[in-house]
Design a protein around this motif. Structure first.
Motif, mmCIF file in Angstrom:
data_model
loop_
_atom_site.group_PDB
_atom_site.id
_atom_site.type_symbol
_atom_site.label_atom_id
_atom_site.label_comp_id
_atom_site.label_asym_id
_atom_site.label_seq_id
_atom_site.Cartn_x
_atom_site.Cartn_y
_atom_site.Cartn_z
ATOM 1 N N ALA A 107 -2.338 -17.187 5.413
ATOM 2 C CA ALA A 107 -1.321 -16.140 5.319
ATOM 3 C C ALA A 107 -1.948 -14.778 5.418
ATOM 4 O O ALA A 107 -3.095 -14.578 5.016
ATOM 5 N N ALA A 108 -1.215 -13.850 5.952
ATOM 6 C CA ALA A 108 -1.742 -12.489 6.144
ATOM 7 C C ALA A 108 -2.107 -11.900 4.798
ATOM 8 O O ALA A 108 -1.279 -11.837 3.900
ATOM 9 N N PRO A 109 -3.348 -11.473 4.607
ATOM 10 C CA PRO A 109 -3.767 -10.916 3.330
ATOM 11 C C PRO A 109 -3.160 -9.547 3.089
ATOM 12 O O PRO A 109 -2.979 -8.751 4.017
ATOM 13 N N ASN A 110 -2.839 -9.282 1.831
ATOM 14 C CA ASN A 110 -2.367 -7.961 1.419
ATOM 15 C C ASN A 110 -1.126 -7.501 2.177
ATOM 16 O O ASN A 110 -0.920 -6.312 2.381
ATOM 17 N N GLU A 111 -0.320 -8.442 2.662
ATOM 18 C CA GLU A 111 0.869 -8.027 3.413
ATOM 19 C C GLU A 111 1.867 -7.410 2.443
ATOM 20 O O GLU A 111 2.124 -7.929 1.366
ATOM 21 N N LYS B 150 11.498 -5.471 4.954
ATOM 22 C CA LYS B 150 11.043 -5.235 6.329
ATOM 23 C C LYS B 150 9.530 -5.096 6.349
ATOM 24 O O LYS B 150 8.956 -4.300 5.614
ATOM 25 N N SER B 151 8.864 -5.874 7.171
ATOM 26 C CA SER B 151 7.407 -5.824 7.261
ATOM 27 C C SER B 151 6.957 -4.482 7.817
ATOM 28 O O SER B 151 7.548 -3.953 8.753
ATOM 29 N N GLN B 152 5.898 -3.948 7.229
ATOM 30 C CA GLN B 152 5.333 -2.690 7.724
ATOM 31 C C GLN B 152 4.391 -2.999 8.884
ATOM 32 O O GLN B 152 3.527 -3.859 8.766
ATOM 33 N N LEU C 150 -3.408 11.599 3.903
ATOM 34 C CA LEU C 150 -2.574 10.783 3.038
ATOM 35 C C LEU C 150 -2.971 10.948 1.581
ATOM 36 O O LEU C 150 -4.152 11.094 1.257
ATOM 37 N N THR C 151 -1.987 10.915 0.714
ATOM 38 C CA THR C 151 -2.251 10.958 -0.724
ATOM 39 C C THR C 151 -2.761 9.589 -1.165
ATOM 40 O O THR C 151 -2.555 8.578 -0.469
ATOM 41 N N PRO C 152 -3.407 9.496 -2.346
ATOM 42 C CA PRO C 152 -3.850 8.188 -2.850
ATOM 43 C C PRO C 152 -2.712 7.188 -2.941
ATOM 44 O O PRO C 152 -2.892 6.000 -2.642
ATOM 45 N N ALA C 153 -1.517 7.656 -3.325
ATOM 46 C CA ALA C 153 -0.369 6.754 -3.441
ATOM 47 C C ALA C 153 0.040 6.222 -2.067
ATOM 48 O O ALA C 153 0.386 5.043 -1.911
ATOM 49 N N GLN C 154 0.011 7.107 -1.056
ATOM 50 C CA GLN C 154 0.370 6.682 0.292
ATOM 51 C C GLN C 154 -0.642 5.678 0.843
ATOM 52 O O GLN C 154 -0.279 4.707 1.501
ATOM 53 N N LYS C 155 -1.917 5.922 0.561
ATOM 54 C CA LYS C 155 -2.949 4.988 1.005
ATOM 55 C C LYS C 155 -2.773 3.632 0.344
ATOM 56 O O LYS C 155 -2.941 2.575 0.968
ATOM 57 N N ALA C 156 -2.437 3.644 -0.958
ATOM 58 C CA ALA C 156 -2.267 2.401 -1.702
ATOM 59 C C ALA C 156 -1.091 1.586 -1.182
ATOM 60 O O ALA C 156 -1.056 0.358 -1.345
ATOM 61 N N SER C 157 -0.120 2.252 -0.552
ATOM 62 C CA SER C 157 1.056 1.550 -0.046
ATOM 63 C C SER C 157 0.770 0.809 1.252
ATOM 64 O O SER C 157 1.595 0.018 1.712
ATOM 65 N N LEU C 158 -0.413 1.075 1.856
ATOM 66 C CA LEU C 158 -0.763 0.443 3.126
ATOM 67 C C LEU C 158 -1.573 -0.820 2.890
ATOM 68 O O LEU C 158 -2.346 -0.914 1.937
ATOM 69 N N THR C 159 -1.410 -1.800 3.759
ATOM 70 C CA THR C 159 -2.252 -2.990 3.702
ATOM 71 C C THR C 159 -3.654 -2.620 4.192
ATOM 72 O O THR C 159 -3.873 -1.569 4.800
ATOM 73 N N ASP C 160 -4.604 -3.519 3.943
ATOM 74 C CA ASP C 160 -5.976 -3.285 4.418
ATOM 75 C C ASP C 160 -5.996 -3.135 5.933
ATOM 76 O O ASP C 160 -6.742 -2.304 6.483
ATOM 77 N N GLU C 161 -5.187 -3.945 6.607
ATOM 78 C CA GLU C 161 -5.148 -3.885 8.076
ATOM 79 C C GLU C 161 -4.595 -2.547 8.559
ATOM 80 O O GLU C 161 -5.075 -1.976 9.534
ATOM 81 N N GLN C 162 -3.563 -2.055 7.864
ATOM 82 C CA GLN C 162 -2.988 -0.758 8.252
ATOM 83 C C GLN C 162 -3.977 0.368 8.017
ATOM 84 O O GLN C 162 -4.084 1.292 8.827
ATOM 85 N N GLN C 163 -4.711 0.312 6.924
ATOM 86 C CA GLN C 163 -5.718 1.338 6.659
ATOM 87 C C GLN C 163 -6.817 1.301 7.721
ATOM 88 O O GLN C 163 -7.267 2.346 8.206
ATOM 89 N N ALA C 164 -7.242 0.082 8.092
ATOM 90 C CA ALA C 164 -8.287 -0.048 9.111
ATOM 91 C C ALA C 164 -7.799 0.487 10.457
ATOM 92 O O ALA C 164 -8.529 1.180 11.174
ATOM 93 N N SER D 255 4.217 1.843 12.540
ATOM 94 C CA SER D 255 5.310 2.456 11.794
ATOM 95 C C SER D 255 4.792 3.211 10.586
ATOM 96 O O SER D 255 5.448 4.107 10.064
ATOM 97 N N GLN D 256 3.579 2.855 10.144
ATOM 98 C CA GLN D 256 2.955 3.535 9.001
ATOM 99 C C GLN D 256 1.766 4.381 9.439
ATOM 100 O O GLN D 256 0.928 4.738 8.628
ATOM 101 N N ALA D 257 1.681 4.678 10.731
ATOM 102 C CA ALA D 257 0.531 5.419 11.234
ATOM 103 C C ALA D 257 0.516 6.839 10.689
ATOM 104 O O ALA D 257 1.552 7.475 10.550
ATOM 105 N N GLY D 258 -0.656 7.304 10.370
ATOM 106 C CA GLY D 258 -0.810 8.673 9.881
ATOM 107 C C GLY D 258 -2.272 9.004 9.731
ATOM 108 O O GLY D 258 -3.125 8.119 9.710
ATOM 109 N N ASP D 259 -2.560 10.274 9.657
ATOM 110 C CA ASP D 259 -3.930 10.728 9.480
ATOM 111 C C ASP D 259 -4.403 10.331 8.091
ATOM 112 O O ASP D 259 -3.886 10.821 7.082
ATOM 113 N N MET D 260 -5.384 9.412 8.023
ATOM 114 C CA MET D 260 -5.851 8.916 6.726
ATOM 115 C C MET D 260 -6.390 10.043 5.855
ATOM 116 O O MET D 260 -6.337 9.986 4.628
#
Length: 505
Positions: free
Chosen positions: A109-113, A119-121, A133-147, A125-130
């Motif tokens: 299964a997809a980790p940290n999904e 609705k799956s992120q 981003l605030t710590p809270a916004q970063k925490a809302s992203l999966t590892d894959e989205q952050q990468a 759709s969650q792209a942004g300049d890392m």
């Protein structure tokens, strides 16, 4: 010892300027003080030729080091890094589209999904300049989205840097097109992810293939164009610097040798004519000239060798590894596409084989790879023209390179074996397991290959940076050094002759 006064010029010579010049150049008419004055002017004249020639040679060498080490090579490497960032993101998108298919297999299964309102992120759709981003916004992203977002930032930074470093004709146009192509890719990829989230597999595959074709047919060729502009300038400048460097070195040596010979000859003349054993100031001028010549020759030879190390030892290995890295990223994407785009599996497998063949000619033969690893461990050269890996292996110059390059080849052998397992599972109609292996062990081994490659790359990059710094340090402010040497030498000659000239007044 007093000399006889010179006879006045004949009237015919006075009235004939050409005759006057000829008479002035006739050393048979020179008395001792006139010979000393003529020698002083001759030494000054040689110095005025020698020192500017030396300055010109140093400036030419400095320009070559700057053009090669500061402009061309970093831009070539940067173009490759632009490809790496885009290819890595493409593989992330393909892996994300594959991930749901692998879920029926235990432990895949997809980790940290994370989801929001059911609705799956998606990455885009969650792209942004890392960085913003605030710590809270970063925490809302999966590892894959952050990468993915980090890689997107890398691409933006590299394109911006390429634009700032644009030096040669055609670079600006290529960079603008790369920016446009990147935007189009993100649009296609986002539509593919949206279709995937909606369960529309046909639309998902259509949009993703459009994104993949854009990378393969437009983005990467345009990045190659950017790279080749700088590569051509690099080869042109390097060839010119090697040819001009040898000629300049010979000219500096000849003029410096003539200047020193003139100083020695003047010293001998004074010894014979004035019965003095040694003129200390002329000796000082001779020592200054000799030391400056030795320093100039040492600097020209040293920086010429440093330029060779930059280009042939460090850069050639860096380029081979970067080209291999491009093929590795591309092959990893082809592996994912093979599983994602089932109607065109044969096409994606052929693309994978073509890229791995360019990485190492023998990638599909474990025996050949095992032999190559053994040769690496025993410091043996491999057969040439066998791929980018072999070019790096046969250009090993620094002791610290061999271990990580050997590790890279060992991990690559494992990676190719896993790829074969994936294809065997597909042939056995066990596609979810093949996808799980691709997203798991295959990607982990792919990362291990890159890690070992990075260590070898860092060794060469470290040497490159050190040598470039040394070369520029030696050439820095050489104009001032040369001017001071000329001034000191001319002053010592002038004051060294004054006591002797006063004896004849």
């Amino acid at each position: 010892m007093l000399s006889k006064p010179t006879k006045p010029l004949p009237i015919a010579l006075v009235e004939n300027p050409v005759g006057t010049i000829a008479h002035a150049l006739d050393f048979r008419t020179y008395n001792t003080p006139k010979i000393m004055q003529a020698s002083m002017f001759a030494i000054w004249g040689l110095g005025l030729l020698w020192i500017p020639m030396t300055i010109g040679a140093m400036q030419s060498q400095r320009h070559a080091v700057k053009t090669i080490a500061k402009d061309s090579i970093p831009s070539v490497i940067l173009a490759q890094r632009i490809i790496d960032a885009m290819s890595d993101m493409d593989n992330m998108v393909a892996s994300d589209l594959l991930r749901d298919i692998a879920k029926p297999v235990a432990g895949t299964a997809a980790p940290n999904e994370k989801s929001e309102g059911g609705k799956s992120q998606t990455f885009l759709s969650q792209a942004g300049d890392m960085k913003k981003l605030t710590p809270a916004q970063k925490a809302s992203l999966t590892d894959e989205q952050q990468a993915f977002n980090k890689r997107r930032d890398d691409l933006a930074d590299r394109l911006t840097l390429a634009a700032k470093n644009s030096t040669f004709e055609g670079e600006d146009k290529a960079i603008r097109q790369l920016m446009l192509d990147a935007g189009d890719y993100f649009a296609y990829a986002e539509r593919a992810q949206m279709a995937h989230a909606q369960g529309d597999r046909a639309e998902m595959l259509k949009q993703y293939l459009l994104a993949a074709q854009l990378i393969d047919r437009q983005f990467i060729p345009k990045a190659h164009e950017l790279r080749d502009i700088n590569s051509r300038e690099l080869e042109k400048q390097y060839s010119a610097s090697r040819n001009q460097g040898s000629g300049s070195t010979i000219a500096v040596l000849l003029l410096g040798g003539l200047t020193i010979a003139a100083l020695v000859a003047l010293q001998l003349f004074l010894h014979i004519r004035t019965r003095r054993t040694l003129n200390p100031l002329l000796l000082g001028a001779t020592i200054v000239a000799l030391l400056f010549l030795l320093n100039a020759m040492s600097t020209l030879v040293s920086t010429g060798e440093q330029l060779r190390v930059l280009k042939e030892d460090s850069y050639n290995t860096l380029l081979a590894l970067r080209l291999a890295r491009e093929m590795l990223y591309g092959a990893n994407s082809d592996e994912s596409r093979y599983l994602l785009d089932t109607p065109n599996q044969a096409q994606h497998e052929a693309a994978f084989r073509e890229k791995t063949h360019r990485i190492f000619n023998g990638s599909d033969d474990p025996v050949v790879m095992k032999a190559a690893i053994a040769d690496l461990k025993t410091n043996q050269r491999l057969a040439p023209n066998k791929g980018h890996f072999v070019k790096a292996f046969n250009n090993i110059t620094f002791a610290a390179e061999r271990e990580p390059l050997t590790k890279m080849m060992e991990e690559y052998k494992v990676y190719m074996a896993i790829d074969q397992d994936i294809r065997n599972l597909v042939a056995q109609k066990r596609r979810p397991e093949a996808i799980a292996l691709c997203l798991g062990q295959s990607n982990d081994t792919f990362a291990a290959v890159k890690k070992a490659m990075d260590v070898a790359k860092d060794v060469n990059q470290g040497v490159f940076n050190d040598v470039e710094k040394q070369a520029m340090g030696q050439l820095e402010n050489y104009e001032a050094k040369a001017t001071i040497a000329l001034g000191v030498m001319a002053t010592l000659v002038f004051f060294g002759l004054q006591p002797r000239l006063r004896e004849y007044r």
